[in-house]
Design a protein around this motif. Structure first.
Motif, PDB file in Angstrom:
ATOM      1  N   LEU A  25      63.468  -0.956  37.746  1.00 30.25           N
ATOM      2  CA  LEU A  25      63.420  -1.504  36.323  1.00 30.25           C
ATOM      3  C   LEU A  25      62.246  -2.532  36.026  1.00 30.25           C
ATOM      4  O   LEU A  25      62.060  -2.427  34.781  1.00 30.25           O
ATOM      5  CB  LEU A  25      64.750  -2.453  36.184  1.00 30.25           C
ATOM      6  CG  LEU A  25      66.020  -1.920  36.135  1.00 30.25           C
ATOM      7  CD1 LEU A  25      67.397  -2.659  36.153  1.00 30.25           C
ATOM      8  CD2 LEU A  25      66.096  -0.799  34.701  1.00 30.25           C
ATOM      9  N   ARG A  26      61.624  -3.226  36.902  1.00 30.75           N
ATOM     10  CA  ARG A  26      60.854  -4.094  36.509  1.00 30.75           C
ATOM     11  C   ARG A  26      59.433  -3.754  36.863  1.00 30.75           C
ATOM     12  O   ARG A  26      58.386  -4.374  36.207  1.00 30.75           O
ATOM     13  CB  ARG A  26      60.806  -5.403  37.874  1.00 30.75           C
ATOM     14  CG  ARG A  26      62.278  -6.028  37.692  1.00 30.75           C
ATOM     15  CD  ARG A  26      62.558  -7.205  36.946  1.00 30.75           C
ATOM     16  NE  ARG A  26      61.275  -8.026  37.252  1.00 30.75           N
ATOM     17  CZ  ARG A  26      61.192  -9.050  36.366  1.00 30.75           C
ATOM     18  NH1 ARG A  26      61.737  -9.395  35.336  1.00 30.75           N
ATOM     19  NH2 ARG A  26      59.941  -9.772  36.659  1.00 30.75           N
ATOM     20  N   MET A  27      59.200  -2.667  37.554  1.00 35.24           N
ATOM     21  CA  MET A  27      57.534  -2.266  37.666  1.00 35.24           C
ATOM     22  C   MET A  27      56.900  -1.778  36.376  1.00 35.24           C
ATOM     23  O   MET A  27      57.923  -1.173  35.697  1.00 35.24           O
ATOM     24  CB  MET A  27      57.653  -1.344  38.905  1.00 35.24           C
ATOM     25  CG  MET A  27      57.718  -1.699  40.332  1.00 35.24           C
ATOM     26  SD  MET A  27      56.821  -3.194  40.655  1.00 35.24           S
ATOM     27  CE  MET A  27      57.525  -3.939  41.964  1.00 35.24           C
ATOM     28  N   PRO A  28      55.733  -1.848  36.283  1.00 32.60           N
ATOM     29  CA  PRO A  28      55.193  -1.775  35.021  1.00 32.60           C
ATOM     30  C   PRO A  28      54.668   0.129  34.863  1.00 32.60           C
ATOM     31  O   PRO A  28      54.746   0.227  33.777  1.00 32.60           O
ATOM     32  CB  PRO A  28      53.813  -2.456  35.193  1.00 32.60           C
ATOM     33  CG  PRO A  28      53.436  -2.379  36.499  1.00 32.60           C
ATOM     34  CD  PRO A  28      54.767  -2.573  37.169  1.00 32.60           C
ATOM     35  N   ASP A  29      54.636   0.635  35.717  1.00 31.42           N
ATOM     36  CA  ASP A  29      54.209   2.084  35.493  1.00 31.42           C
ATOM     37  C   ASP A  29      54.984   3.012  36.445  1.00 31.42           C
ATOM     38  O   ASP A  29      55.716   2.685  37.388  1.00 31.42           O
ATOM     39  CB  ASP A  29      52.837   2.468  35.583  1.00 31.42           C
ATOM     40  CG  ASP A  29      52.139   2.237  36.884  1.00 31.42           C
ATOM     41  OD1 ASP A  29      52.917   1.573  37.926  1.00 31.42           O
ATOM     42  OD2 ASP A  29      50.882   2.512  37.100  1.00 31.42           O
ATOM     43  N   THR A  30      54.683   4.344  36.235  1.00 32.30           N
ATOM     44  CA  THR A  30      55.340   5.344  36.996  1.00 32.30           C
ATOM     45  C   THR A  30      55.002   5.294  38.452  1.00 32.30           C
ATOM     46  O   THR A  30      56.070   5.388  39.516  1.00 32.30           O
ATOM     47  CB  THR A  30      54.984   6.843  36.331  1.00 32.30           C
ATOM     48  OG1 THR A  30      55.506   6.817  35.151  1.00 32.30           O
ATOM     49  CG2 THR A  30      55.849   7.916  37.335  1.00 32.30           C
ATOM     50  N   TYR A  31      53.977   4.924  38.889  1.00 30.98           N
ATOM     51  CA  TYR A  31      53.529   4.964  40.288  1.00 30.98           C
ATOM     52  C   TYR A  31      53.849   3.909  41.084  1.00 30.98           C
ATOM     53  O   TYR A  31      54.424   4.202  42.200  1.00 30.98           O
ATOM     54  CB  TYR A  31      51.882   4.985  40.322  1.00 30.98           C
ATOM     55  CG  TYR A  31      51.257   6.068  39.405  1.00 30.98           C
ATOM     56  CD1 TYR A  31      51.315   7.452  39.784  1.00 30.98           C
ATOM     57  CD2 TYR A  31      50.863   5.884  38.305  1.00 30.98           C
ATOM     58  CE1 TYR A  31      50.689   8.273  39.022  1.00 30.98           C
ATOM     59  CE2 TYR A  31      50.349   6.858  37.449  1.00 30.98           C
ATOM     60  CZ  TYR A  31      50.310   8.216  37.881  1.00 30.98           C
ATOM     61  OH  TYR A  31      49.760   9.060  36.984  1.00 30.98           O
ATOM     62  N   THR A  32      53.983   2.697  40.525  1.00 34.44           N
ATOM     63  CA  THR A  32      54.644   1.790  41.349  1.00 34.44           C
ATOM     64  C   THR A  32      56.204   1.805  41.158  1.00 34.44           C
ATOM     65  O   THR A  32      56.685   1.460  42.257  1.00 34.44           O
ATOM     66  CB  THR A  32      54.324   0.079  40.716  1.00 34.44           C
ATOM     67  OG1 THR A  32      54.714   0.285  39.449  1.00 34.44           O
ATOM     68  CG2 THR A  32      52.813   0.071  40.838  1.00 34.44           C
TER      69      THR A  32
END
Length: 115
Positions: A25-32
């Protein structure tokens, strides 16, 4: 005593599963998101399986095989998902400073073009 230890280990696994969900929920993009979900859920799965091993010692071999496949497949699947996302050009977060895959592909293209 074994049930108490098993319960504590399963609870620790549940905490890592929860943290994987929060990371998604908190990570900014797909990769993270892929990275956060994979690392935390892999550890969570291993801890839950270890806790079950304390509850059911006769299942130890089966649980060990399942743990092996979790350790093998989770990182491989996340790597494949990340490569696929990069191949279809899903954008990275603006805070990302290094894109090693693009740099490597550019270096390969330059090298094959000059040969």
């Amino acid at each position: 005593m074994a049930e108490t230890i098993g319960s504590i280990i399963i609870l620790a696994g549940a905490f890592f599963h929860f943290s994987a969900g929060v990371g998604l929920l908190r990570m900014p993009d797909t990769y993270t998101r892929i990275q956060a979900g994979t690392k935390a859920s892999t550890l969570g799965n291993i801890l839950v399986l270890a806790g079950l091993g304390f509850y059911h010692p006769d299942w130890a071999l089966k649980l060990l095989v399942v743990a092996y496949f979790v350790l093998l497949t989770n990182p491989l699947s996340s790597h494949a998902l990340s490569r696929a996302a990069h191949a279809i050009r899903i954008p990275m977060a603006p805070s990302t400073v290094v894109d090693a895959l693009t740099e490597r592909n550019a270096a390969r293209a330059e090298k094959s073009g000059s040969s």
